[in-house]
Each structure stands twice: as structure tokens, then as C-alpha cells.
Design a protein around this motif. Sequence first.
Motif, mmCIF file in Angstrom:
data_model
loop_
_atom_site.group_PDB
_atom_site.id
_atom_site.type_symbol
_atom_site.label_atom_id
_atom_site.label_comp_id
_atom_site.label_asym_id
_atom_site.label_seq_id
_atom_site.Cartn_x
_atom_site.Cartn_y
_atom_site.Cartn_z
ATOM 1 N N SER A 32 0.920 -1.201 -0.129
ATOM 2 C CA SER A 32 0.082 -0.130 -0.003
ATOM 3 C C SER A 32 0.800 1.258 -0.039
ATOM 4 O O SER A 32 1.606 1.578 0.844
ATOM 5 C CB SER A 32 -1.114 0.066 1.259
ATOM 6 N N ILE A 33 0.975 1.845 -1.218
ATOM 7 C CA ILE A 33 1.779 3.301 -1.103
ATOM 8 C C ILE A 33 0.787 4.502 -1.298
ATOM 9 O O ILE A 33 -0.232 4.598 -2.043
ATOM 10 C CB ILE A 33 2.608 2.906 -2.589
ATOM 11 N N ASN A 34 1.285 5.363 -0.481
ATOM 12 C CA ASN A 34 0.485 6.456 -0.614
ATOM 13 C C ASN A 34 1.554 7.586 -0.501
ATOM 14 O O ASN A 34 2.244 7.989 0.045
ATOM 15 C CB ASN A 34 -0.175 6.728 0.857
ATOM 16 N N LEU A 35 1.528 8.293 -1.814
ATOM 17 C CA LEU A 35 2.330 9.472 -2.205
ATOM 18 C C LEU A 35 1.524 10.580 -1.613
ATOM 19 O O LEU A 35 0.394 11.089 -2.180
ATOM 20 C CB LEU A 35 2.461 9.602 -3.628
ATOM 21 N N ILE A 36 2.216 11.415 -0.755
ATOM 22 C CA ILE A 36 1.590 12.715 -0.145
ATOM 23 C C ILE A 36 2.312 13.895 -0.816
ATOM 24 O O ILE A 36 3.220 14.126 -1.029
ATOM 25 C CB ILE A 36 1.906 12.785 1.334
ATOM 26 N N PRO A 37 1.474 14.764 -1.540
ATOM 27 C CA PRO A 37 1.621 16.062 -2.203
ATOM 28 C C PRO A 37 2.170 16.902 -1.087
ATOM 29 O O PRO A 37 1.799 16.857 0.043
ATOM 30 C CB PRO A 37 0.515 16.430 -2.785
ATOM 31 N N VAL A 38 3.335 17.747 -1.413
ATOM 32 C CA VAL A 38 4.091 18.615 -0.701
ATOM 33 C C VAL A 38 3.914 19.989 -1.375
ATOM 34 O O VAL A 38 4.146 20.045 -2.371
ATOM 35 C CB VAL A 38 5.367 18.236 -0.136
ATOM 36 N N ALA A 39 3.751 21.087 -0.349
ATOM 37 C CA ALA A 39 3.691 22.417 -0.896
ATOM 38 C C ALA A 39 5.184 22.797 -0.910
ATOM 39 O O ALA A 39 5.910 23.123 -0.077
ATOM 40 C CB ALA A 39 3.076 23.173 0.271
ATOM 41 N N ILE A 40 5.793 23.036 -2.211
ATOM 42 C CA ILE A 40 7.289 23.165 -2.301
ATOM 43 C C ILE A 40 7.164 24.530 -3.042
ATOM 44 O O ILE A 40 7.309 24.696 -4.251
ATOM 45 C CB ILE A 40 7.993 22.080 -3.084
ATOM 46 N N VAL A 41 6.625 25.432 -2.501
ATOM 47 C CA VAL A 41 6.527 26.959 -2.992
ATOM 48 C C VAL A 41 8.100 27.498 -3.407
ATOM 49 O O VAL A 41 8.502 27.961 -2.358
ATOM 50 C CB VAL A 41 5.746 27.705 -1.986
ATOM 51 N N GLN A 42 7.927 27.701 -4.469
ATOM 52 C CA GLN A 42 9.380 28.277 -5.218
ATOM 53 C C GLN A 42 8.900 29.186 -6.409
ATOM 54 O O GLN A 42 8.171 29.044 -6.961
ATOM 55 C CB GLN A 42 10.447 27.438 -5.448
ATOM 56 N N ARG A 43 9.750 30.291 -6.569
ATOM 57 C CA ARG A 43 9.286 31.268 -7.480
ATOM 58 C C ARG A 43 9.983 30.875 -8.790
ATOM 59 O O ARG A 43 11.430 30.555 -8.834
ATOM 60 C CB ARG A 43 9.638 32.846 -7.111
ATOM 61 N N VAL A 44 9.567 30.754 -9.811
ATOM 62 C CA VAL A 44 9.975 30.440 -11.033
ATOM 63 C C VAL A 44 9.430 31.144 -12.127
ATOM 64 O O VAL A 44 8.369 31.777 -12.313
ATOM 65 C CB VAL A 44 9.668 28.826 -11.297
ATOM 66 N N LYS A 45 10.256 31.157 -13.450
ATOM 67 C CA LYS A 45 9.733 31.769 -14.804
ATOM 68 C C LYS A 45 9.427 30.422 -15.598
ATOM 69 O O LYS A 45 10.126 29.452 -15.469
ATOM 70 C CB LYS A 45 10.595 32.536 -15.218
ATOM 71 N N VAL A 46 8.509 30.477 -16.272
ATOM 72 C CA VAL A 46 8.168 29.455 -17.229
ATOM 73 C C VAL A 46 8.208 29.782 -18.741
ATOM 74 O O VAL A 46 8.086 30.910 -19.201
ATOM 75 C CB VAL A 46 6.442 28.909 -17.317
ATOM 76 N N TYR A 47 9.040 29.006 -19.181
ATOM 77 C CA TYR A 47 9.621 29.214 -20.808
ATOM 78 C C TYR A 47 8.979 28.159 -21.815
ATOM 79 O O TYR A 47 9.206 27.158 -21.260
ATOM 80 C CB TYR A 47 10.976 29.584 -20.977
ATOM 81 N N CYS A 48 8.664 28.356 -22.883
ATOM 82 C CA CYS A 48 8.080 27.534 -23.829
ATOM 83 C C CYS A 48 8.865 27.672 -25.018
ATOM 84 O O CYS A 48 8.977 28.878 -25.463
ATOM 85 C CB CYS A 48 6.904 27.371 -23.925
#
Length: 768
Positions: A32-48
Amino acid sequence: MATAAPGNAQSNTTSAQTKTYSKCAFRGSWNSINLIPVAIVQRVKVYCLEGDGKWDDRGTGFISLDYVERSEELGLYVIDEIDNETLLVHRISTEDIYKKQEDSIISWREPEGSTELVLSFQETAGCSHVWNHIYTTQRNLHFSSLKLNSEPRELPDVDISNLPKILEIVTECDVEDEMGLSDQMLKDVNFFDNLMNVFDMCEDLEKIDCLHMIFKIVKCIISFDSDEILEKILGDNLIMKTIGCLEYDPDVPQPLHYRKDLREHVVFKEAIPIKNPMVLSKIHQTYRIGYLKDVILTRVVDDDDDTAESLSSIIKANKATIVTSLKDDNTFFQELFAKLRSPSTSVESKIDLVHFLHEFCSLSKSLEMELQLRLFTELINEGIFDTIAEVLQIPEKQLVLTGVDILILTPDLDLLRSYLVKPKTPLLGLLVKGLMEDFGDTMLEIFRALLASNAFSGGAQGTKIMDIFCENHVPELVDFITASCSERPGDTSESAFRRVGSLLNICELLCFCVQQNPSKTIFLLQNVTEKVLFLTRRKEKHIVAAAVRFFRTLLSVLDDNVQSYVVKNNLLKPIIDVFVAGGNHDDLLISSILELLEHIRKANANVLLKYVVDTFWDQLAPFEHQTSIHALKNEPCIKSWGPKSTTDPVDMRGNSDDGKSASASSTQKEEANTYNSNGEAARSGRFVDCEDGDDKTPQQKQTEDSVKGGEKRCRFGVDEQEQCTKKLKLCEGNKNSGAQGGGEAKEPDNSRSSDGKNSSLDEEKDIE
């Protein structure tokens, strides 16, 4: 990626936007695997990456790890920092598509659609955290996909009899099994305590075979690279025993002595008593983990970058905790600076206090920039710069260097510059004194940082520091250079040796001043150059080369003022003398002089070029086989003037009697060609007395003068010629040289005019 990724996000976030987060957790049993999401709040720019190969800036926001909507899979979310719109939703893939670049960029190509995306992080630490979460999530997902097809081997109870079985399980497991084994170890709260108890028992009984097995078990457990396991075995209760397990390497004949080194050879000094037990614990743990990473694991674990990075993350987190806790203690730094300022504090105690302050400033580098600035501002208010000024006056070299290192650790050097420009602040003068006392490259480094004048470094503050330095402290350096050039030949004393390092650093710093602020060229040319060229008298070739390098740097600004001043004061003479003395050698010094002459030739500095040929060709002619020397004579401007100069150099003296200045011109309509009786051009560029008109033609009278090495031509009417020639200082004993045809004039003893030696360069230009 074929196209370079964009740069980092701008660092204008506030402290409210910087949030603490925990590690991504892995919970549950093998089934039984339970992956817990975590608030990893970091400031980033998104480029495409667009189809035309250009990067499209999608916006700036905050990244977090969470479940993708209507799915049990984890993904990366980026929410716009202004309007809270979703900039990016990316489901983390198990495929190897992610790349980390330059410690602050994560990029990948989407498996579906082949879209290329980039996350550019504001902080390198934030990039590392997100990268670790992606890696951990990939491992968990991969493990989850395989768990149904295999069953893990259960770990037996920890005792001496079960050591072979435990060793077999941990050494034969693959990457997928590591996750299951880690989970089993963490679920059994006594697993690591029991393992260390068995270690103690085996060590007491000297069961070397069992100790070798425990070494291999602990080595494998560390290589699992589980943050939770590392935090467990590196805690205060188990870290020394963990290190003890790693002393019994079966490949080494005798046990190692890591614990003994830590206990007996490492001394923990409290310059100021630390009352918080948590801070003390973190300090000890941080040192031990660093020892484990840098000393033990480098020979135990082969090329395990992931484990090293995990340990570095723990160390960095500990440092931030230590600094923050000490900063929040209101009385701690008050007591520290009170002790440093107290006259009753012994020198030994001050050394300990300064070393502690240096270590604290080094630890503060683990904080984000905003927190660093806030912390250092508080230290400035407590008087850290005043304290460093006092430290620099203590005759203890290592202590002085430590004080300068603290200055270099200032997160924003404008804080230091603002302090230095205050009136009656002795710190800059003390740094100059340190530069002359040869404290190594540290002093040079701090001056380079302070005097930087570009927009990204010093800006206006850097320019102001440069002005203060040139006006108040360059004369001190010039006096030091002058005093250093009068030493006894062959002086090998320790003080003479120390001066060598100081002289090299001073020359390097003066070069840096010209490079950073070319407007200081004239100031340095007039006030420094002749004294720096005194260094050509020294026997150390690297010092002579440093003086030549400074002069070459000055000539990077080749305007008329610079050229005229060099010609008037015959500044190239000591350099040419050095070349003539060693021109047949192929070494760095001779190469630097040849490069200087090449620069003069290629920069179209005709005034300097003709000065070199006219004044020094007799000395340079024996080296004409060298390409650089031969090229001087073949320049078009030299050919058009002829080998022997008949041009009139400018009288550099101001005409204060009649208030008039002669007209300056860089060209002349008439060229005077003087040849000897054999039709060969005379090699000398020196001039003769033209008062006796019987020996000279009218054309020759119009074109001659007596200023040595002069370049620019003055044209006078026939009725003005006699007055002009009387003002010029002429070479002696050459009135009949014109009739002799091939005679050479002697060099004047001093090419400077006596009545113009105190005039400024601008005044001297009036006569050009």
C-alpha cells in the motif's frame, strides 16, 4: 537542447512569498503506497520553445507538487504570482526526460506533442528541492508499477546470527527493492538501534568478521539515499556509532580511527556561550555530517552524487537553523560585540571571537538573499565594520586575513561602500596598509570588489570609492614603490621577499583601476607612471613585467594627451633599456615588451610610433630580425616621413610671455628629407641647433626643433623662426652637423622644459 535556456527568475520576492516546506513523504507498506503531495513553493519563470527557435516567456509564478485533477498521479503546478492563473500543469513522467542545467534550470520535452519547457528558478536551492522531488516521485512511481509483479524479502530480526542474511538482502536488492527495504527499516522503530547495539557487542568481542558485515550493511543503507533514513542514522544518538561502523572496511588491514579523530583532534570553542541546546546539537551534527561526506564517504561510496547531495541538503538546512536561531537571540550579538570592543579582552579571546564571527557570516550564506541582507544590516548596526577596523590594527596576520574575509562575505558590497565613504573612517586606509604589507591575494580581492564601477557591481558608489582611493591612497602606494626600488642589490631578506608580493599586487590593482575607470588614465599617467617604471631597475623579472603590464594598460587609452605626455617625458626609455639588455632571450618579460610595441604599431598611434623609431632605433636595430621590431620601420607613416625625422615636435611649454599658443596640426604640407653624402637616410631622429643660418637651408630651418622625441610639426613664418628657435632647448655641440651631413646630435640631458614642468597637461596642449 539545441537552444540555450533562458536565465534565472528575478529576485524581487518578499519574505512572505518564501515558505518552508517538508520533504516529499513516502508512507505505507509494500502493498500500500500513499504518495503525499507537498507544498514546495518556489518562485519560477516558465518558458516554452516556439517553432521559430525562440523562447516564449509564459510568466512568473510559484511552483508546487500536487495531484493532477481526477488522477492519482503527481504533477507540477505553476500558479501566476499576480492573478493566480494556472501557468503550467505537468504530470511527472517515469521516463528519463528531465535535465538540470546551471543549478537553477530544469527543462524537459513533453512526451506528447514534443513541447519543450523550461523552469527557471529564482533560487538555486529551490531548483535542487524541486529536482529532488521529481527524482523521488519518479522512483516511487516506478516502484509502484513493479510492486504487483514482485514481493520483497522480509528483513529478519537484527542479531548477530542474522547478519549474513541481512547483508544478502541489502546487497542483492535492485533499485526497486530499495524502496521496500527502506520502508521496512523505517516501520521498525528499533531496527537501527538494534543494529548499533549488535555493532557495540561485536566490537567488544572483537568479532572482526561480523564488523566487516556490519560495515557493508551500513554502506548499502546509506547508498539507498533515503532522506528519512539519513536523518535517523545521523541524529545525535546514532551518528557516532554509524561512523564507527564505517571504520571496519574489509579492504583495509587495520580499523580506521574516525571517532578518535572527532573526539580528540576536533576542539569545539564557544567564544560566546550558546545557551540554546538545539543550536549546539545542530552545530555538532553539521560538523560530523560534513566529516562523513568529505572524509569517509569519498573512499567508501563510489561516485554517489545523490547521497552527497542529500547530505549537503541536510548540512544547508542545519546552517540556516543555526544562523536564524542565533540571530533571534537579542542578547547574543550584543555580548559578542561588547567583548570585541572591551580593552580588557585578551588578544587570544579576540582571535576566537573574530573566527566565530567569520564562521557565522559564512553560515549566513545558506540563507536567501533577503534574509542575508537583513542579517548583515543588523550586524552593521551592532558595529561589525568598526570591529573589523580594530582587528586590522592587530599585528596578527591570520587575524587580519580573517577580518578581510568577513568584509568579502558582505552580501551586498554597497553596504560596505556606504560605510567607507563616511568621513574619518579609517578602514580603507587600513586596507591600503595591508596591501603594502603583503597579506596575499585577499587584499587585492577586496579592492577589486570595492573599486568595481560597472552597473552590476559598484555603480556610483564604486566610482566614489575610486575617487577617494586615487586622491588619498594612491600617493601612499607610489611612495612605497619608490622606497622599494632603492634596495641593496641581491637583498634576500624576508622583508624584501614580502615586498615582492606587495609590489605585484599594487601593479595589478593599478591596472584594474585603469580598466574599470579609463578616465583615471591621465591622473595615473602624471602621478604614478614614472614611479612604477622605477620597478624596471629591480632584478626580479616578474616585477619588471608587472611594471610593463601597467604601462601597457595605460596605453589602452591612446588619445593625444596620453601620447604627448609619453613623448615629452620619454617614458618608454626604461622599458626599451630592459628590452635591449635582454632582447635575445625568449621569456615572458621580453614578450610583454614586444606586445607593447605591437600595440603601439597596430593602434595607429603615429605619434608614439615615430617617437619610438626616431628616439630608439639605434638601440632596436640589432633586433630587427624579430618580426615586431622589423614591422616598426616598415609602417607607412614612417616611410612617408623618411628614416630620419625632420619634423618639429611640439613645444610642450605654455607661452606665458605673450599669451599666444602655436597652431597644432597633425599633418604637414611639406616633408623635409635629409640624407647623408652617400644618399642613405641618417638613422638618428635627434635635432641640431638652427641658429646659424649659414649651415642650414631655408627648408631645414622651418622644420627643425630640439625637443627630444618630439612628434607634431609646427610651421612658422620666416620672420618668426629666430624667436622660436631661441625658446627651444637645443642639443650641444651640433651647429656644424648639418655641414657634415652624417653627424648625429647628442640627446639632451632632460627633455622637459624647465619653465613648464609644473604646468598641467591641458595647458601644455595649448602650444600643440
